[in-house]
Write a protein that holds these residues in place. Structure first.
Motif, PDB file in Angstrom:
ATOM      1  N   GLY A 160       1.056  -1.124   0.250  1.00  0.00           N
ATOM      2  CA  GLY A 160       0.435   0.034   0.197  1.00  0.00           C
ATOM      3  C   GLY A 160       0.968   1.424  -0.252  1.00  0.00           C
ATOM      4  N   SER A 161       0.035   2.599   0.402  1.00  0.00           N
ATOM      5  CA  SER A 161       0.806   3.500   0.344  1.00  0.00           C
ATOM      6  C   SER A 161       0.956   3.932   1.327  1.00  0.00           C
ATOM      7  CB  SER A 161       0.200   4.298  -0.825  1.00  0.00           C
ATOM      8  OG  SER A 161      -1.352   4.547  -0.323  1.00  0.00           O
ATOM      9  N   ALA A 162       0.390   3.908   2.298  1.00  0.00           N
ATOM     10  CA  ALA A 162       0.404   3.750   3.894  1.00  0.00           C
ATOM     11  C   ALA A 162       2.079   4.872   4.111  1.00  0.00           C
ATOM     12  CB  ALA A 162       0.069   3.547   4.886  1.00  0.00           C
ATOM     13  N   GLU A 163       2.304   5.870   4.691  1.00  0.00           N
ATOM     14  CA  GLU A 163       3.715   6.259   5.069  1.00  0.00           C
ATOM     15  C   GLU A 163       4.024   6.265   6.929  1.00  0.00           C
ATOM     16  OE1 GLU A 163       4.024  10.544   3.858  1.00  0.00           O
ATOM     17  OE2 GLU A 163       3.169  10.185   2.341  1.00  0.00           O
ATOM     18  N   THR A 164       3.031   5.074   7.340  1.00  0.00           N
ATOM     19  CA  THR A 164       3.475   4.592   8.608  1.00  0.00           C
ATOM     20  C   THR A 164       4.613   3.695   7.894  1.00  0.00           C
ATOM     21  OG1 THR A 164       1.219   3.319   8.055  1.00  0.00           O
ATOM     22  CG2 THR A 164       1.763   5.320   9.801  1.00  0.00           C
ATOM     23  N   ILE A 165       4.332   2.641   6.803  1.00  0.00           N
ATOM     24  CA  ILE A 165       5.239   1.817   6.337  1.00  0.00           C
ATOM     25  C   ILE A 165       7.388   2.488   6.544  1.00  0.00           C
ATOM     26  CG2 ILE A 165       5.992   0.126   4.899  1.00  0.00           C
ATOM     27  CD1 ILE A 165       2.871  -0.530   5.323  1.00  0.00           C
ATOM     28  N   SER A 166       7.553   1.899   6.768  1.00  0.00           N
ATOM     29  CA  SER A 166       9.500   2.343   6.166  1.00  0.00           C
ATOM     30  C   SER A 166      10.064   2.735   5.036  1.00  0.00           C
ATOM     31  CB  SER A 166      10.129   1.283   7.068  1.00  0.00           C
ATOM     32  OG  SER A 166      10.181   0.292   6.854  1.00  0.00           O
ATOM     33  N   ARG A 167       9.199   1.627   3.852  1.00  0.00           N
ATOM     34  CA  ARG A 167       9.236   1.717   2.883  1.00  0.00           C
ATOM     35  C   ARG A 167       9.037   3.406   2.073  1.00  0.00           C
ATOM     36  NH1 ARG A 167       5.553   0.736  -0.785  1.00  0.00           N
ATOM     37  NH2 ARG A 167       3.996  -0.844   0.222  1.00  0.00           N
ATOM     38  N   ASN A 168       7.443   3.579   2.799  1.00  0.00           N
ATOM     39  CA  ASN A 168       7.052   4.627   2.532  1.00  0.00           C
ATOM     40  C   ASN A 168       7.677   5.456   2.896  1.00  0.00           C
ATOM     41  OD1 ASN A 168       5.579   3.539   0.041  1.00  0.00           O
ATOM     42  ND2 ASN A 168       4.207   2.672   1.700  1.00  0.00           N
ATOM     43  N   GLY A 169       7.435   6.183   4.435  1.00  0.00           N
ATOM     44  CA  GLY A 169       7.595   6.946   5.294  1.00  0.00           C
ATOM     45  C   GLY A 169       8.961   7.443   4.661  1.00  0.00           C
ATOM     46  N   ILE A 170      10.374   6.542   5.146  1.00  0.00           N
ATOM     47  CA  ILE A 170      11.920   6.649   5.003  1.00  0.00           C
ATOM     48  C   ILE A 170      11.639   7.430   3.571  1.00  0.00           C
ATOM     49  CG2 ILE A 170      13.711   6.393   5.185  1.00  0.00           C
ATOM     50  CD1 ILE A 170      13.048   4.199   7.451  1.00  0.00           C
ATOM     51  N   SER A 171      11.435   6.637   2.853  1.00  0.00           N
ATOM     52  CA  SER A 171      11.248   7.660   1.770  1.00  0.00           C
ATOM     53  C   SER A 171      10.767   9.079   1.485  1.00  0.00           C
ATOM     54  CB  SER A 171      10.740   6.639   0.515  1.00  0.00           C
ATOM     55  OG  SER A 171       9.326   6.715   0.704  1.00  0.00           O
ATOM     56  N   VAL A 172       9.479   9.351   1.959  1.00  0.00           N
ATOM     57  CA  VAL A 172       9.328  10.883   2.100  1.00  0.00           C
ATOM     58  C   VAL A 172       9.857  11.686   2.785  1.00  0.00           C
ATOM     59  CG1 VAL A 172       7.591  12.100   2.412  1.00  0.00           C
ATOM     60  CG2 VAL A 172       7.079  10.532   1.155  1.00  0.00           C
ATOM     61  N   GLU A 173      10.566  10.965   3.850  1.00  0.00           N
ATOM     62  CA  GLU A 173      11.231  11.975   5.182  1.00  0.00           C
ATOM     63  C   GLU A 173      12.432  12.089   4.758  1.00  0.00           C
ATOM     64  OE1 GLU A 173      11.284  12.139  10.043  1.00  0.00           O
ATOM     65  OE2 GLU A 173      10.195  10.602   9.606  1.00  0.00           O
TER      66      GLU A 173
END
Length: 361
Positions: free
Chosen positions: A272-285
């Motif tokens: 999914g696209s949730a940024e609570t997950i490291s794959r998404n959240g760390i890439s954005v932050e």
């Protein structure tokens, strides 16, 4: 900084064999070639492979191994970045010779019952101290956080694990001691393990790439064959397209080196696209290229179809070592910049054979 002994290969191998013989590491099985039938076809729960935790390194054995390698490897430093809920030190393995060089972070065992990635990471550490992989360090900085969720890995949690299926001296669980999924905590950052990772790694070091190593269920398949693992880049719409492209290049290196082995068979993870997950959240932050790698089968679980028999340990550990070695080498020699990402356009999403859907990332 403490002085270090010059690494002697024979002594290191003898120490490693001693640890393996006493059950301190399951890594010795890496040397054995995987049989041809292991294209995703390792024994399932209910098959001819017993699900047991007895051959997995305990937290204390892992720490002992890391301290031993730290004393022997001049290029390695071992840092404590925080503590778990139950007070276990969380370790960071560092190979940093020049901050100007690109840096990759390998993260294992956010979920405590997904341990073979840690076993593979420890084998990789051993290789970095020998001629097998040591030359890689000339062109890349490497950071490794093994066993982030040590409490879950040791079954030292504030809830019952009586219904978990593995035999052995302990159970392993996805959650930390408070029953929290650490890979849903990368926005709020409430848990001490997540805080340690972000405060003392992500914000302290200039990281360019990260691979988050997990395990998934046993029934995922691509093109009619059970997979040995699955991969995915950031899928949040908030990720910088340039970061996503670098993430896809990281995935291309993994796919090209694993799927071609004969025992490796990778699918595209359905994430999914949730940024609570490291794959998404760390890439954005942090603007970091991230890749999720889900290995097949877990070390323990309470549901049928998730845990995998120990006879698959060898090729899954080898898959981890191959992943870490190939990506570090591609970053070190710059070839990652030429990695062809077009394979993502045709890589099929894995599907699940009947008898259970998995929520693994």
């Amino acid at each position: 900084m403490h002085s270090k002994e010059v690494l002697h290969v024979k002594k290191s191998l003898a120490t490693f064999r001693t640890l393996a013989a006493t059950g301190a590491l399951a890594l010795a099985v890496v040397a054995a070639p995987a049989p041809a039938m292991a294209v995703g076809e390792g024994p399932n729960y209910g098959g001819n492979g017993q699900i047991t935790t007895s051959k997995l390194a305990t937290y204390d054995q892992m720490v002992s191994f890391l301290k031993d390698q730290d004393a022997k490897q001049p290029a390695m430093e071992l840092e404590v970045i925080g503590q778990t809920v139950k007070g276990r030190d969380i370790h960071l393995v560092k190979y940093i010779s020049d901050p100007a060089k690109p840096t990759i972070l390998y993260l294992t065992q956010q979920h405590g019952n997904e341990q073979l990635t840690t076993e593979g990471a420890l084998e990789f550490v051993k290789h970095l101290g020998t001629g097998k992989s040591g030359d890689i360090l000339k062109g890349v900085n490497i950071l490794i956080v093994p066993m982030l969720n040590a409490d879950g890995a040791m079954g030292d949690v504030n809830f019952s694990l009586d219904n978990y299926v593995a035999k052995g001296d302990r159970h392993l669980t996805r959650y930390n001691a408070e029953g929290v999924d650490l890979n849903r905590d990368h926005v709020a950052k409430i848990q001490p393990e997540t805080q340690a990772l972000h405060n003392n790694v992500m914000r302290k070091y200039r990281v360019d790439y990260m691979i988050d190593l997990h395990h998934q269920g046993t029934r995922s398949e691509r093109d009619g064959k059970l997979v040995s693992g699955s991969i995915l880049y950031p899928t949040t719409p908030n990720a910088d397209p340039a970061v996503v492209e670098k993430s896809k290049q990281l995935g291309a290196v993994v796919f090209n080196n694993v799927d071609s082995t004969g025992w490796g068979h990778l699918g595209k993870y359905q994430g999914g696209s949730a940024e609570t997950i490291s794959r998404n959240g760390i890439s954005v932050e942090y603007g970091i290229a991230t890749l999720l790698f889900e290995m097949r089968g877990m070390s323990d679980h309470y549901l049928d179809g998730y845990a995998l028999g120990q006879r698959s340990n060898g090729y899954l550990i080898k898959q981890t070592v191959t992943t870490l070695t190939s990506t570090a080498a591609a970053i070190a020699d710059g070839s990652i910049a030429d990695a062809d990402t077009s394979f993502w356009d045709t890589l099929a999403e894995q599907t699940t054979r009947p008898a259970g859907e998995a929520d693994d990332e």
